[in-house]
Design an enzyme around this catalytic site. Structure first.
Site, short mmCIF file in Angstrom:
data_model
loop_
_atom_site.label_atom_id
_atom_site.label_comp_id
_atom_site.label_asym_id
_atom_site.label_seq_id
_atom_site.Cartn_x
_atom_site.Cartn_y
_atom_site.Cartn_z
N GLY A 12 6.37 3.63 12.06
CA GLY A 12 5.01 3.49 11.52
C GLY A 12 4.30 2.29 12.14
O GLY A 12 3.50 1.62 11.50
N GLY A 15 0.40 1.80 12.06
CA GLY A 15 -0.31 1.60 10.80
C GLY A 15 -0.80 0.17 10.60
O GLY A 15 -0.56 -0.71 11.44
N GLN A 16 -1.47 -0.04 9.47
CA GLN A 16 -2.09 -1.34 9.20
C GLN A 16 -1.06 -2.48 9.20
O GLN A 16 -1.25 -3.51 9.84
CB GLN A 16 -2.80 -1.29 7.83
CG GLN A 16 -3.61 -2.54 7.53
CD GLN A 16 -3.78 -2.78 6.03
OE1 GLN A 16 -3.27 -2.04 5.19
NE2 GLN A 16 -4.50 -3.82 5.68
N ARG A 40 1.94 9.13 16.10
CA ARG A 40 0.81 9.24 17.04
C ARG A 40 1.06 8.37 18.26
O ARG A 40 2.00 7.61 18.33
CB ARG A 40 -0.49 8.81 16.36
CG ARG A 40 -0.94 9.76 15.29
CD ARG A 40 -1.80 9.05 14.29
NE ARG A 40 -1.06 7.99 13.65
CZ ARG A 40 -1.39 7.46 12.48
NH1 ARG A 40 -2.44 7.88 11.84
NH2 ARG A 40 -0.66 6.50 11.94
N TYR A 146 2.15 8.60 -5.14
CA TYR A 146 2.56 7.47 -4.29
C TYR A 146 3.46 6.52 -5.09
O TYR A 146 4.55 6.13 -4.63
CB TYR A 146 1.30 6.76 -3.80
CG TYR A 146 1.50 5.47 -3.06
CD1 TYR A 146 2.16 5.44 -1.83
CD2 TYR A 146 0.98 4.27 -3.55
CE1 TYR A 146 2.30 4.25 -1.13
CE2 TYR A 146 1.12 3.08 -2.86
CZ TYR A 146 1.78 3.08 -1.65
OH TYR A 146 1.92 1.90 -0.95
N LYS A 150 7.39 5.67 -4.55
CA LYS A 150 7.86 4.29 -4.32
C LYS A 150 8.94 3.91 -5.34
O LYS A 150 9.93 3.26 -4.99
CB LYS A 150 6.69 3.30 -4.37
CG LYS A 150 5.76 3.36 -3.16
CD LYS A 150 6.47 2.94 -1.88
CE LYS A 150 5.55 2.88 -0.68
NZ LYS A 150 6.27 2.67 0.59
N ILE A 176 -3.15 -5.09 0.80
CA ILE A 176 -3.06 -6.01 1.93
C ILE A 176 -4.38 -6.00 2.71
O ILE A 176 -4.85 -4.94 3.13
CB ILE A 176 -1.89 -5.64 2.88
CG1 ILE A 176 -0.57 -5.53 2.11
CG2 ILE A 176 -1.78 -6.64 4.03
CD1 ILE A 176 -0.06 -6.81 1.50
C1 AKB Z 1 -2.82 1.50 -1.91
O1 AKB Z 1 -3.91 1.11 -2.34
O2 AKB Z 1 -2.41 2.66 -2.03
C2 AKB Z 1 -1.91 0.50 -1.24
C3 AKB Z 1 -0.95 -0.12 -2.20
C4 AKB Z 1 -1.43 -0.96 -3.30
O3 AKB Z 1 0.23 0.07 -2.06
N1 AKB Z 1 -2.69 -0.51 -0.61
#
Ligand code: AKB
Length: 316
Positions: A12, A15-16, A40, A146, A150, A176
């Site tokens: 990754g 990515g950012q 990518r 998400y 996690k 971040i």
């Molecule tokens: C998001 O907003 O999904 C991420 C996070 C807080 O993990 N930046």
């Protein structure tokens, strides 16, 4: 850890966080020691700074082949589908986030890698978690796909450590904020968009309400935290689930006021969308005293310092 013998794979790297982490690891270990990878093409940020390979993190065979061929000793696995995109395509997000992590953990076990880094997020917390100074260990009932991925991932990391001795380490990143690479589909992205719009248009249409407080951190602090966690002696690492990590907590109204100190004509409007419901389930601030105690974590950027640095760098 002998710096000269390490061979690191970053997954990754486009990515950012992955891009900036690749550069920091190359500075620390040497350019050739850090193999960047992404689904990518190579991003402009890391292009020409060291070796790169395309890799689909869902393809375990391809990942394992790369690990063997390059004698990889550590993996930093940053590829993930974030909160806002995940809510639009929940099953896709679950599949990518879990399959890629399990591939990394299995390969770490099979190839006896020395260390693995994988980020978790404040998104593991849900509406039943404490809003203020949310502790490391508390009620954890995430309500986004998400966050669910996690939290499940944290348990898998701990499982691989307890059962197979895989030294996997993790941080629950807050939002971040950075200027080098755009963020990729999160709820905290507004705190980056706002700087770009302030400089380009002098105004910003915010997708969160003015008083929505969220935990945030400047990229420089996030990268340093990651390297410090990974450098800490194993005996100092008291959790192989994930550490709470914190620096700043602010609302859209507060960051707008800070930007106004530099751009007096700046204006902000509020038009909350589906991301407001996600933000409402997350804590406003995080208690990271265990990270501070176990491996001496200390943030350096507050809201004022971060805002000044963002604007200086974006102005070029
Ligand atoms: C998001 O907003 O999904 C991420 C996070 C807080 O993990 N930046």
């Amino acid at each position: 850890m002998d710096i000269d013998t390490e061979k690191i794979l970053v997954i990754g790297a486009g990515g950012q966080i992955g891009g900036e982490l690749t550069l920091a690891l190359r500075k620390k270990y040497g350019n050739e020691q850090v193999l960047a990878s992404d689904l990518r093409e190579q991003s402009p940020l890391i292009e020409g700074t060291g070796p790169f390979t395309t890799l689909d993190a869902l393809n375990k065979e391809a990942m394992q082949e790369i690990v063997k061929e390059h004698g990889i000793t550590q993996i930093y696995h940053l590829a993930a589908v974030l909160s806002a995109v995940g809510e639009k395509q929940p099953l896709m997000a679950w599949n990518i986030n879990m399959t890629a992590l399990l591939n990394v953990l299995e390969i770490a076990r099979e190839e006896k890698l020395k260390r693995v880094y994988w980020p978790s997020s404040i998104a593991v917390f849900g509406p039943s978690s404490p809003k203020k100074d949310c502790p490391q260990t508390t009620i954890v009932e995430p309500s986004t796909v998400y966050g669910i991925s996690k939290y499940a991932g944290e348990s898998w990391c701990n499982y691989y450590f307890e059962k197979y001795g895989v030294d996997v380490r993790s941080l629950r990143y807050p939002g971040i904020i950075s200027y080098k690479t755009p963020p990729g589909g999160g709820t905290t992205d507004y705190a980056i968009d706002i700087f770009h719009s302030a400089l380009k248009a002098g105004s910003y249409n915010c997708f969160l309400k003015e008083d929505t407080y969220l935990p945030m951190m400047y990229m420089e602090d996030a990268i340093r935290a990651t390297l410090e966690l990974m450098d800490a002696p194993l005996e100092n690492i008291k959790t192989h689930r994930s550490y709470n990590l914190s620096a700043i907590s602010f609302s859209p109204e507060e960051i707008a006021a800070e930007i106004k100190k530099h751009i007096p004509d700046f204006t902000i409007q509020y038009q909350p969308d589906f991301r407001q419901a996600i933000a409402d389930t997350w804590p406003a601030s995080i208690d990271d005293s265990e990270a501070r105690q176990d491996w001496n974590w200390q943030p350096e950027f507050d809201l004022a310092k971060m805002t000044a640095d963002m604007l200086t760098n974006l102005k070029g």
